[in-house]
Write an enzyme that holds these catalytic residues in place. Sequence first.
Site, short mmCIF file in Angstrom:
data_model
loop_
_atom_site.label_atom_id
_atom_site.label_comp_id
_atom_site.label_asym_id
_atom_site.label_seq_id
_atom_site.Cartn_x
_atom_site.Cartn_y
_atom_site.Cartn_z
N ALA A 92 4.53 2.76 -14.07
CA ALA A 92 3.64 2.35 -15.15
C ALA A 92 3.17 0.93 -14.86
CB ALA A 92 4.39 2.40 -16.48
N GLY B 104 -0.56 -3.46 -11.40
CA GLY B 104 -1.00 -4.84 -11.13
C GLY B 104 -0.42 -5.32 -9.82
N VAL C 5 2.57 -6.47 -8.99
CA VAL C 5 3.88 -5.95 -8.62
C VAL C 5 3.82 -4.46 -8.32
CG1 VAL C 5 6.27 -5.68 -9.34
CG2 VAL C 5 4.99 -7.71 -10.02
N GLY D 158 -3.96 -20.79 -8.33
CA GLY D 158 -3.48 -19.50 -8.82
C GLY D 158 -2.00 -19.46 -9.13
N LYS E 256 14.24 -15.24 -19.23
CA LYS E 256 15.11 -14.94 -18.09
C LYS E 256 16.52 -15.46 -18.32
CE LYS E 256 11.12 -15.14 -14.98
NZ LYS E 256 10.28 -16.08 -14.22
#
Lengths: 433, 433
Positions: free
Chosen positions: B9, B12, B14, B189, B207
Amino acid sequence: MKPLRLGIAGLGTVGGGLVRLLAAHGDRLALRTGRPIEITAVSARDPGKDRGLGDLLAGATFYADAVALARDPSVDVLVELIGGETVAKPAVEAALDLGKPVVTANKALLAHHGLDLARRAEAAGVSINFEAAVAGGIPVVKALREGLAGNRIEGVFGILNGTSNYILTGMAETGASFADALGEAQRLGYAEADPGFDVDGVDAAHKLTLLASLAFGAAVDFGAVHVEGIRGVSALDIAFARELGFRIKLVGIAKAADGGLDVRVHPVMVPAGTALSHVDGVFNGVVVQGDFVDQMVFEGRGAGAGPTASAVMADIVDVALGLRLPLYGVPVASLGKAEVIPVTARFGASYLRLSVVDRPGVIADIAAILRDEQVSIESLLQRGRAPGEAVPVVIVTHEVREAALAKALARIGALESVLEPPTMIRIEEIRRA
Amino acid sequence: MKPLRLGIAGLGTVGGGLVRLLAAHGDRLALRTGRPIEITAVSARDPGKDRGLGDLLAGATFYADAVALARDPSVDVLVELIGGETVAKPAVEAALDLGKPVVTANKALLAHHGLDLARRAEAAGVSINFEAAVAGGIPVVKALREGLAGNRIEGVFGILNGTSNYILTGMAETGASFADALGEAQRLGYAEADPGFDVDGVDAAHKLTLLASLAFGAAVDFGAVHVEGIRGVSALDIAFARELGFRIKLVGIAKAADGGLDVRVHPVMVPAGTALSHVDGVFNGVVVQGDFVDQMVFEGRGAGAGPTASAVMADIVDVALGLRLPLYGVPVASLGKAEVIPVTARFGASYLRLSVVDRPGVIADIAAILRDEQVSIESLLQRGRAPGEAVPVVIVTHEVREAALAKALARIGALESVLEPPTMIRIEEIRRA
């Protein structure tokens, strides 16, 4: 759920640490694995010796014979912490042949007999786990077999021997000679009375052989690994290294190379500021380079009761969880080729130190030989002036095939004005482009 | 053996990286896991978009709806790489409710809903793996759930946000202001147009919440975590830090403390030469302190297609191998208490920077307030002389309860001769005694 019953062969530093760890954290571990972990039997040369473990082993059967321990039907897993091969090998084989998984910290055993033991384990359908055999508490075996499994590994670089690293760090901090720094390490218990196993690179080479085999999915032949220790590293080299922006470390290197694997242990000049340059004292460090993960660095204690017991317990937890992996990550039948290329095929920069008579023309002679052998000079330092006396000359080469460099060094060493055999220390960047 | 069939799903950065990784290393991975790993279905908002993946997804079913993907009977494992909660949460829940394991890189989802998802996964008897959610390619989730399982963890300290670390490193290297360094990161970026999620510490806190929960076997409440970002760090602070022998890093800290857990994200002064001080640029670093292993350091790339795909694949390999672990390492019913103590209870040293009018008596007023609140001064620097003008005064305190320091700072800030609200940056040693 049924307990997992351990038979611990060897009650030295690591064995004692493991007994204490299980006493401290048995409940926590049972929550993690879903089953109690118990020590049902142990073996040791002298069962009567006081190890300061109180009654922690009160319920365990004592064996003098590790093979008998391995065969005890109340032992589900053999935890081999004896070291060496004589006693450990038959015990490990006995356990495997009875279909019992083995957890071991024994790098020498696996470096020499890993492939055979991997076959036995596969035939028995059980695993051999050996996290504690490499880099102590650092979970680098798990990282290579599992955490970085999605990568083609391109290189592994490790400071794998705490004793050597302690000595080199001491030399760098105090300016001491190798002999003095070794003596200090021996006084503090960081080096054995007979230190050869550590300072001659053998221990690091055992560990590197395992890392290389895991990294490349191939059983690397320990005998083919080029091994040099740190006895030849002088205080002068360490001082020059610092001046040139390097640190000297004993590094195990395993890289994919044209025609095979480049696997070697020797003193290395690593640029200050790169990953392994600040791994000091008894710490170990491992750099893994993979095609997707790029560069990973692991640092931690490479020896000692606590860190090693931590690694052994991680392996036991894996057994308790039912995880079963081939020794080298892939089954024996699928192992790749592991042709180790000779160190003479290395292509890289080097540091050279010569002791020469300070008189006109010496440098010209040396430069002419290097030119003849197509060794290009990146920098040259001549320190101190003492006409007619010995002075050091330091040369950093550009990248060159080592065979060519060796030829040049043989010729330079034969010059009448060169007073000692040249010192050569390889330079490795250990970083991604 | 039966293939493991993935439903991915999100396609992008990754997702694309994972597709490429499997294309590159599918054969190698099948050897490791003993079964082929296949992508049978994918979902993306715009199925028609060209992602430069050629025909790598030629055999896969495309869904616009992630829940439909999760429910596809040809999908064995849901790999959730969407991010956020709106779409990801129902998809993950759908997979779990059908007894399908989930691999996810979604820190926000787990930081907010981890406990609920852990319950669902346990009820279904499947795992949620999330290596990629924390510190990118670094296998630190595996280290905490498995490799260091034999330890009582005492502390975890992490540089967990590559964008913030890139900005702080840039400021340190060039002397740039936060605004300029952020602008540069955006041009390259490394920072989003709206950078708040990264530079305000939210991403790091997500995290850290996961790391703390894993480390302490307790579901830490994200809402209770103290979070400060790096917008308040000035070029002046970075310069003073260097002069005092520190580096400034955005660090997530989780420590066992009296009465609970000390969990917080904020800029930290770390002593130069300690583990996290040289983790620079976009790299992440995590220090784990355990009672047996002592101190472990992990360093690697915290983001990017390759490293994150590497971590996702490690989780998929675990699923393929049949490894099944509770989300937080221990089952929900066995989770410990995770009372997060308020940051005012912190006991530690701090760096203070004041902008004061350069005139006699100012330092005396400040010192008197610190004395009244029992804040002891370790060092004080007053740089530059400009009678009647603003000059910086820097104070390093000894260890002090933060509540007392806060009171002192409120009083100091109210002094007529103090021109700006005081800057306070906490000092943390991050090393074992």
